[in-house]
Design an enzyme around this catalytic site. Structure first.
Site, mmCIF file in Angstrom:
data_model
loop_
_atom_site.group_PDB
_atom_site.id
_atom_site.type_symbol
_atom_site.label_atom_id
_atom_site.label_comp_id
_atom_site.label_asym_id
_atom_site.label_seq_id
_atom_site.Cartn_x
_atom_site.Cartn_y
_atom_site.Cartn_z
ATOM 1 N N HIS A 61 0.803 -1.217 0.000
ATOM 2 C CA HIS A 61 0.000 0.000 0.000
ATOM 3 C C HIS A 61 0.838 1.271 0.000
ATOM 4 C CE1 HIS A 61 -2.838 -2.757 2.463
ATOM 5 N NE2 HIS A 61 -3.070 -2.908 1.176
ATOM 6 N N LYS A 70 6.106 6.440 7.540
ATOM 7 C CA LYS A 70 5.548 5.559 8.572
ATOM 8 C C LYS A 70 6.654 5.025 9.470
ATOM 9 C CE LYS A 70 1.847 3.815 5.596
ATOM 10 N NZ LYS A 70 1.321 2.616 4.910
ATOM 11 N N TYR A 130 1.493 1.607 13.729
ATOM 12 C CA TYR A 130 2.352 2.534 12.998
ATOM 13 C C TYR A 130 1.856 3.960 13.097
ATOM 14 C CZ TYR A 130 -0.828 1.783 8.973
ATOM 15 O OH TYR A 130 -1.911 1.678 8.145
ATOM 16 N N LYS A 166 -9.316 -6.191 -2.307
ATOM 17 C CA LYS A 166 -8.603 -4.987 -2.765
ATOM 18 C C LYS A 166 -7.135 -5.307 -3.047
ATOM 19 C CE LYS A 166 -8.215 -0.216 -1.155
ATOM 20 N NZ LYS A 166 -8.567 0.668 -0.037
ATOM 21 N N ASP A 167 -6.478 -6.029 -2.129
ATOM 22 C CA ASP A 167 -5.064 -6.357 -2.326
ATOM 23 C C ASP A 167 -4.860 -7.333 -3.477
ATOM 24 O OD1 ASP A 167 -4.301 -4.640 -0.337
ATOM 25 O OD2 ASP A 167 -3.945 -6.177 1.162
#
Length: 180
Positions: A61, A70, A130, A166-167
């Protein structure tokens, strides 16, 4: 704080000092002065916490027009954490680095803006925490396929990964929108 440079410019593996005794441990995961002294200046605006089960693969992502830096760590369990350089101006564009992050090893990874991120859960469950330097912007949410052969991430899979729809649908790198 022990800092290890990775093969990707700006991506750093961090190992905080851990103070342990019979009661447990204490570590400092974020300190603006400590990180600034290491050259990691970040203005964090959002914290995220995900829990996943063994075999779940999240990623890869990134946010296109509101890129997030991040600081990633695991507070329960273990993951194989992967960063892919998506900065076309970078000498390592399209390359990846991976490291195991776990509650036991206390490692963290700093991911600068311009990189994609993902992880594979190695333990029964894993809690990944994160800090992000930009707010989540769903309109700029992007991804690349976890198994793109042009990138060649060597995931330590014990079987097929558990993926979101989605992935599963992200494009390969050559068809993806990336950073200049």
């Amino acid at each position: 704080m022990n800092v290890t440079e990775t093969a990707l410019p700006g991506v750093k593996r961090l190992e905080p000092r851990v103070f342990e005794d019979a009661r447990g441990f204490l570590l400092e995961s974020w300190n603006r002065r400590t990180f600034a002294a290491l050259g990691l200046v970040a203005d964090f605006v959002q914290d995220n916490h995900s829990r996943s089960r063994r075999g779940v693969l999240r990623g890869l992502h990134y946010q296109l027009h509101a890129p997030q830096g991040k600081l990633v760590r695991v507070v329960n369990g273990a993951v194989f954490d992967v960063v892919v350089d998506l900065r076309q101006s970078s000498p390592t564009f399209g390359q990846w680095t991976g490291t195991e992050l776990s509650a036991e090893n206390h490692r963290m990874i700093w991911i600068p803006p311009g990189c994609a991120h993902g992880f594979l859960v190695l333990s029964e469950t894993a809690d990944v925490f994160y800090k992000a330097t930009a707010h989540y912007a769903p309109q700029w949410d992007r991804g690349i396929r976890w198994d793109d052969p042009a990138i060649g991430v060597r995931w330590p899979l014990a079987g097929p990964p558990v993926l979101s729809d989605k992935d599963r649908a992200w494009p390969v790198l050559r068809d993806a929108e990336v950073y200049a």
